[in-house]
Design a protein around this motif. Structure first.
Motif, short mmCIF file in Angstrom:
data_model
loop_
_atom_site.label_atom_id
_atom_site.label_comp_id
_atom_site.label_asym_id
_atom_site.label_seq_id
_atom_site.Cartn_x
_atom_site.Cartn_y
_atom_site.Cartn_z
N CYS A 167 -5.84 7.69 -10.16
CA CYS A 167 -5.56 6.28 -9.61
C CYS A 167 -6.78 5.87 -8.83
O CYS A 167 -7.21 6.72 -8.07
N GLN A 205 0.94 -1.20 0.00
CA GLN A 205 0.01 -0.08 0.00
C GLN A 205 0.92 1.20 0.10
O GLN A 205 0.55 2.13 -0.60
N ASP A 252 -3.49 -3.74 -8.29
CA ASP A 252 -3.11 -2.93 -7.03
C ASP A 252 -3.59 -1.31 -7.69
O ASP A 252 -3.99 -0.67 -6.64
N ILE A 253 -3.28 -1.21 -8.67
CA ILE A 253 -3.69 0.36 -9.15
C ILE A 253 -3.99 0.27 -10.67
O ILE A 253 -3.61 -0.24 -11.47
N ALA A 257 1.96 1.80 -3.27
CA ALA A 257 0.88 2.24 -4.21
C ALA A 257 0.47 3.63 -3.91
O ALA A 257 0.32 4.41 -4.92
N GLU A 279 1.03 -3.26 -10.75
CA GLU A 279 1.17 -4.26 -9.62
C GLU A 279 2.16 -3.96 -8.89
O GLU A 279 3.39 -3.69 -9.40
N CYS A 280 2.13 -3.68 -7.41
CA CYS A 280 3.03 -3.25 -6.66
C CYS A 280 3.79 -4.60 -6.09
O CYS A 280 2.86 -5.37 -5.31
N GLU A 300 -6.78 2.46 -6.27
CA GLU A 300 -6.20 1.24 -5.65
C GLU A 300 -7.41 0.18 -5.50
O GLU A 300 -8.45 0.42 -5.34
N GLU A 301 -6.61 -1.04 -5.47
CA GLU A 301 -7.59 -2.46 -5.53
C GLU A 301 -8.83 -2.05 -6.25
O GLU A 301 -9.82 -2.36 -5.96
N THR A 317 3.44 5.72 -5.79
CA THR A 317 3.19 5.30 -7.36
C THR A 317 2.02 6.45 -7.86
O THR A 317 2.24 6.94 -8.83
#
Length: 150
Positions: free
Chosen positions: A29, A12, A42-43, A15, A56-57, A31-32, A18
């Protein structure tokens, strides 16, 4: 309520940094994000011309090696990226994907992934889902009880 750094997982935190960096490219963005049942990226980042990027983190070698679903995300984006910290062994990552080096405060795009434009119908469906998910999350922040009412 805003989460402190101590309540966020390493992924997280990557993310967050980023997503902050992608704002400098005018990308917003989520997330999830779930582009389709059974997939959660992830993003998902939306660009100014409707471009969709998936990031993808990965916080460790084990996190990367346990990920068996990432290739399933490729049909849902124009570009795919990995976001990792500066200590991550980047030689593990496929060369034909994007690479972002991040921390909890920012990031830098090291390598752009290939541009593989989405089909128009899929782009439209994803843009609608992105908009609806964003609106729902905003409404839930403003009125947490809204989604518990009958």
């Amino acid at each position: 309520m805003i989460s402190s750094d101590t309540t966020l997982s390493p992924g997280q935190l990557l993310a967050r940094g980023t997503a902050r960096h992608l704002l400098t490219y005018d990308y917003n963005c989520i997330e999830e994000f779930t582009p389709e049942r059974g997939l959660r990226v992830d993003i998902m980042a939306l660009g100014p011309k409707g471009q969709l990027w998936v990031v993808e983190c990965k916080s460790s070698r084990a996190d990367f090696q346990s990920d068996q679903k990432w290739q399933g995300y490729l049909p849902f984006c124009d570009r795919f990226f990995w976001a990792v910290d500066s200590d991550f062994p980047t030689e593990l990552l496929p060369d034909d994907t994007g690479l972002i080096i991040a921390d909890s405060y920012g990031a830098e795009i090291i390598r752009m992934g290939p541009d593989t434009p989405l089909p128009a119908a899929r782009r439209k469906k994803l843009l609608q889902k992105f908009a609806r998910t964003s609106a729902q999350r905003l409404q839930a922040l403003r009125d947490p009880m809204a989604f518990t009412l009958p």
